[in-house]
Design a protein around this motif. Structure first.
Motif, PDB file in Angstrom:
ATOM      1  N   ALA A  20       0.809  -1.207   0.000  1.00 29.51           N
ATOM      2  CA  ALA A  20       0.000   0.000   0.000  1.00 29.51           C
ATOM      3  C   ALA A  20       0.851   1.270   0.000  1.00 29.51           C
ATOM      4  O   ALA A  20       0.321   2.355  -0.020  1.00 29.51           O
ATOM      5  CB  ALA A  20      -0.923   0.001   1.207  1.00 29.51           C
ATOM      6  N   GLN A  21       2.167   1.136   0.034  1.00 28.47           N
ATOM      7  CA  GLN A  21       3.056   2.290   0.052  1.00 28.47           C
ATOM      8  C   GLN A  21       3.626   2.537  -1.342  1.00 28.47           C
ATOM      9  O   GLN A  21       3.732   1.628  -2.147  1.00 28.47           O
ATOM     10  CB  GLN A  21       4.206   2.063   1.039  1.00 28.47           C
ATOM     11  CG  GLN A  21       3.750   1.850   2.466  1.00 28.47           C
ATOM     12  CD  GLN A  21       2.966   3.030   3.009  1.00 28.47           C
ATOM     13  OE1 GLN A  21       3.330   4.171   2.819  1.00 28.47           O
ATOM     14  NE2 GLN A  21       1.860   2.747   3.680  1.00 28.47           N
ATOM     15  N   ALA A  22       4.012   3.755  -1.593  1.00 33.04           N
ATOM     16  CA  ALA A  22       4.675   4.085  -2.844  1.00 33.04           C
ATOM     17  C   ALA A  22       6.017   3.366  -2.890  1.00 33.04           C
ATOM     18  O   ALA A  22       6.624   3.112  -1.862  1.00 33.04           O
ATOM     19  CB  ALA A  22       4.875   5.594  -2.939  1.00 33.04           C
ATOM     20  N   PRO A  23       6.492   3.002  -4.095  1.00 33.08           N
ATOM     21  CA  PRO A  23       7.775   2.321  -4.200  1.00 33.08           C
ATOM     22  C   PRO A  23       8.921   3.237  -3.770  1.00 33.08           C
ATOM     23  O   PRO A  23       8.791   4.467  -3.794  1.00 33.08           O
ATOM     24  CB  PRO A  23       7.878   1.973  -5.678  1.00 33.08           C
ATOM     25  CG  PRO A  23       7.017   2.967  -6.363  1.00 33.08           C
ATOM     26  CD  PRO A  23       5.902   3.273  -5.393  1.00 33.08           C
ATOM     27  N   GLU A  24      10.031   2.619  -3.382  1.00 38.16           N
ATOM     28  CA  GLU A  24      11.212   3.412  -3.048  1.00 38.16           C
ATOM     29  C   GLU A  24      11.682   4.113  -4.309  1.00 38.16           C
ATOM     30  O   GLU A  24      11.813   3.498  -5.361  1.00 38.16           O
ATOM     31  CB  GLU A  24      12.317   2.510  -2.508  1.00 38.16           C
ATOM     32  CG  GLU A  24      13.544   3.287  -2.108  1.00 38.16           C
ATOM     33  CD  GLU A  24      14.647   2.398  -1.558  1.00 38.16           C
ATOM     34  OE1 GLU A  24      15.768   2.894  -1.457  1.00 38.16           O
ATOM     35  OE2 GLU A  24      14.370   1.232  -1.243  1.00 38.16           O
ATOM     36  N   ARG A  25      11.891   5.404  -4.209  1.00 38.60           N
ATOM     37  CA  ARG A  25      12.274   6.202  -5.379  1.00 38.60           C
ATOM     38  C   ARG A  25      13.648   6.797  -5.138  1.00 38.60           C
ATOM     39  O   ARG A  25      13.881   7.429  -4.125  1.00 38.60           O
ATOM     40  CB  ARG A  25      11.233   7.276  -5.630  1.00 38.60           C
ATOM     41  CG  ARG A  25       9.885   6.666  -5.949  1.00 38.60           C
ATOM     42  CD  ARG A  25       8.744   7.631  -5.916  1.00 38.60           C
ATOM     43  NE  ARG A  25       9.050   8.917  -6.478  1.00 38.60           N
ATOM     44  CZ  ARG A  25       8.140   9.795  -6.867  1.00 38.60           C
ATOM     45  NH1 ARG A  25       6.886   9.508  -6.760  1.00 38.60           N
ATOM     46  NH2 ARG A  25       8.491  10.955  -7.338  1.00 38.60           N
ATOM     47  N   LYS A  26      14.544   6.587  -6.106  1.00 34.34           N
ATOM     48  CA  LYS A  26      15.898   7.124  -6.031  1.00 34.34           C
ATOM     49  C   LYS A  26      16.140   7.999  -7.247  1.00 34.34           C
ATOM     50  O   LYS A  26      15.563   7.765  -8.314  1.00 34.34           O
ATOM     51  CB  LYS A  26      16.908   5.985  -6.002  1.00 34.34           C
ATOM     52  CG  LYS A  26      16.785   5.100  -4.789  1.00 34.34           C
ATOM     53  CD  LYS A  26      17.822   4.006  -4.802  1.00 34.34           C
ATOM     54  CE  LYS A  26      17.654   3.152  -3.556  1.00 34.34           C
ATOM     55  NZ  LYS A  26      18.624   2.072  -3.497  1.00 34.34           N
ATOM     56  N   PRO A  27      16.997   9.008  -7.124  1.00 37.50           N
ATOM     57  CA  PRO A  27      17.290   9.853  -8.284  1.00 37.50           C
ATOM     58  C   PRO A  27      17.936   9.050  -9.411  1.00 37.50           C
ATOM     59  O   PRO A  27      18.842   8.255  -9.179  1.00 37.50           O
ATOM     60  CB  PRO A  27      18.276  10.895  -7.743  1.00 37.50           C
ATOM     61  CG  PRO A  27      18.120  10.847  -6.258  1.00 37.50           C
ATOM     62  CD  PRO A  27      17.685   9.456  -5.914  1.00 37.50           C
ATOM     63  N   GLY A  28      17.427   9.255 -10.625  1.00 33.67           N
ATOM     64  CA  GLY A  28      18.016   8.633 -11.807  1.00 33.67           C
ATOM     65  C   GLY A  28      19.054   9.572 -12.400  1.00 33.67           C
ATOM     66  O   GLY A  28      19.345  10.641 -11.830  1.00 33.67           O
ATOM     67  N   PRO A  29      19.616   9.226 -13.552  1.00 31.71           N
ATOM     68  CA  PRO A  29      20.608  10.082 -14.209  1.00 31.71           C
ATOM     69  C   PRO A  29      20.106  11.507 -14.490  1.00 31.71           C
ATOM     70  O   PRO A  29      20.890  12.439 -14.526  1.00 31.71           O
ATOM     71  CB  PRO A  29      20.916   9.339 -15.503  1.00 31.71           C
ATOM     72  CG  PRO A  29      20.611   7.910 -15.200  1.00 31.71           C
ATOM     73  CD  PRO A  29      19.448   7.955 -14.237  1.00 31.71           C
ATOM     74  N   SER A  30      18.795  11.663 -14.642  1.00 30.28           N
ATOM     75  CA  SER A  30      18.231  12.989 -14.903  1.00 30.28           C
ATOM     76  C   SER A  30      18.185  13.839 -13.636  1.00 30.28           C
ATOM     77  O   SER A  30      17.921  15.033 -13.698  1.00 30.28           O
ATOM     78  CB  SER A  30      16.812  12.858 -15.450  1.00 30.28           C
ATOM     79  OG  SER A  30      15.956  12.319 -14.448  1.00 30.28           O
ATOM     80  N   GLY A  31      18.380  13.198 -12.486  1.00 35.02           N
ATOM     81  CA  GLY A  31      18.242  13.885 -11.206  1.00 35.02           C
ATOM     82  C   GLY A  31      16.838  13.789 -10.647  1.00 35.02           C
ATOM     83  O   GLY A  31      16.592  14.166  -9.508  1.00 35.02           O
ATOM     84  N   LEU A  32      15.910  13.278 -11.426  1.00 39.51           N
ATOM     85  CA  LEU A  32      14.524  13.108 -10.992  1.00 39.51           C
ATOM     86  C   LEU A  32      14.334  11.704 -10.432  1.00 39.51           C
ATOM     87  O   LEU A  32      15.078  10.785 -10.784  1.00 39.51           O
ATOM     88  CB  LEU A  32      13.577  13.359 -12.165  1.00 39.51           C
ATOM     89  CG  LEU A  32      13.615  14.778 -12.729  1.00 39.51           C
ATOM     90  CD1 LEU A  32      12.804  14.858 -14.011  1.00 39.51           C
ATOM     91  CD2 LEU A  32      13.108  15.775 -11.708  1.00 39.51           C
ATOM     92  N   PRO A  33      13.333  11.523  -9.574  1.00 37.42           N
ATOM     93  CA  PRO A  33      13.144  10.200  -8.964  1.00 37.42           C
ATOM     94  C   PRO A  33      12.695   9.140  -9.969  1.00 37.42           C
ATOM     95  O   PRO A  33      11.952   9.429 -10.903  1.00 37.42           O
ATOM     96  CB  PRO A  33      12.059  10.443  -7.911  1.00 37.42           C
ATOM     97  CG  PRO A  33      11.386  11.690  -8.311  1.00 37.42           C
ATOM     98  CD  PRO A  33      12.374  12.501  -9.087  1.00 37.42           C
ATOM     99  N   VAL A  34      13.174   7.933  -9.761  1.00 32.18           N
ATOM    100  CA  VAL A  34      12.768   6.771 -10.549  1.00 32.18           C
ATOM    101  C   VAL A  34      12.363   5.697  -9.554  1.00 32.18           C
ATOM    102  O   VAL A  34      13.121   5.422  -8.630  1.00 32.18           O
ATOM    103  CB  VAL A  34      13.926   6.273 -11.448  1.00 32.18           C
ATOM    104  CG1 VAL A  34      13.555   4.981 -12.164  1.00 32.18           C
ATOM    105  CG2 VAL A  34      14.324   7.343 -12.460  1.00 32.18           C
ATOM    106  N   ILE A  71      10.422   3.734 -15.409  1.00 30.68           N
ATOM    107  CA  ILE A  71      11.014   2.740 -14.513  1.00 30.68           C
ATOM    108  C   ILE A  71      12.532   2.685 -14.630  1.00 30.68           C
ATOM    109  O   ILE A  71      13.187   2.053 -13.797  1.00 30.68           O
ATOM    110  CB  ILE A  71      10.386   1.345 -14.728  1.00 30.68           C
ATOM    111  CG1 ILE A  71      10.541   0.882 -16.173  1.00 30.68           C
ATOM    112  CG2 ILE A  71       8.922   1.366 -14.309  1.00 30.68           C
ATOM    113  CD1 ILE A  71      10.077  -0.554 -16.425  1.00 30.68           C
ATOM    114  N   ALA A  72      13.098   3.331 -15.658  1.00 25.60           N
ATOM    115  CA  ALA A  72      14.558   3.382 -15.815  1.00 25.60           C
ATOM    116  C   ALA A  72      14.900   4.542 -16.745  1.00 25.60           C
ATOM    117  O   ALA A  72      14.056   5.010 -17.522  1.00 25.60           O
ATOM    118  CB  ALA A  72      15.092   2.073 -16.385  1.00 25.60           C
ATOM    119  N   GLU A  73      16.146   5.002 -16.650  1.00 18.90           N
ATOM    120  CA  GLU A  73      16.642   6.072 -17.509  1.00 18.90           C
ATOM    121  C   GLU A  73      17.993   5.669 -18.091  1.00 18.90           C
ATOM    122  O   GLU A  73      18.792   5.032 -17.403  1.00 18.90           O
ATOM    123  CB  GLU A  73      16.829   7.373 -16.722  1.00 18.90           C
ATOM    124  CG  GLU A  73      15.556   7.918 -16.120  1.00 18.90           C
ATOM    125  CD  GLU A  73      15.773   9.211 -15.354  1.00 18.90           C
ATOM    126  OE1 GLU A  73      14.791   9.921 -15.145  1.00 18.90           O
ATOM    127  OE2 GLU A  73      16.930   9.509 -14.963  1.00 18.90           O
TER     128      GLU A  73
END
Length: 171
Positions: A20-34, A71-73
């Motif tokens: 029920a929680q949002a997935p773990e989001r980490k910064p991608g190469p763009s600097g935005l969360p993925v 889902i990926a960059e």
């Protein structure tokens, strides 16, 4: 025996809570969360089998505004997943940060989804919308999203939307 039942119940509750929680989001190469949700800018977006112009086209989206999940960059390319679970690569310039959502595209039920005038099941009914309707996401908080469809605005339960994560806050 009781300890095993308690442990099984606790693990089930923890697993349901994690879903029920949002997935773990980490910064991608763009600097935005993925991962993150975005929408398509154009009525014709070619989805490729790999990140580059030299990769074959897997299919073509034919509707601007559809929500997709990044889902990926890779450099300027974004691997996206659509509401049916299909994945492919799209050039980043064909995607918009505008938040949109589809109403329950996963269901086959032919029932209306209630658009409420306020974020409560007791709120007045603003409209009844069918599954697959594309809406603009204006904001989300506490399991409700304020959305707009055509000239209508109102509140839908967040779990009825593809385009936002469970319990995600959108401002």
């Amino acid at each position: 025996m009781a300890a095993r039942l308690w442990l099984a119940a606790a693990l089930t509750i923890m697993a349901a809570s994690a879903l029920a929680q949002a997935p773990e989001r980490k910064p991608g190469p763009s600097g935005l969360p993925v991962p993150r949700f975005v929408s398509l800018k154009s009525d014709e977006v070619f989805v490729r089998k790999g990140p580059g112009w030299d990769h074959a086209v897997a299919w073509v989206f034919r509707r601007a505004g559809l929500p997709v999940e990044i889902i990926a960059e890779f450099e300027t390319w974004r691997q996206v997943r659509d509401s049916e679970g299909a994945t492919g690569w799209v050039h980043g310039r064909l995607l918009s940060g505008r938040r949109t959502a589809l109403i329950a595209p996963w269901t086959t039920e032919d029932r209306p989804f209630i658009l409420h005038a306020e974020p409560s099941v007791e709120g007045a009914v603003a409209a009844r919308l069918q599954r697959g309707v594309l809406v603009d996401v204006l904001s989300c908080e506490e399991a409700w999203c304020n959305v707009a469809a055509e000239r209508l605005t109102g509140w839908l339960k967040q779990d009825a939307l593809f385009g936002v994560y469970p319990n995600e806050v959108v401002r």
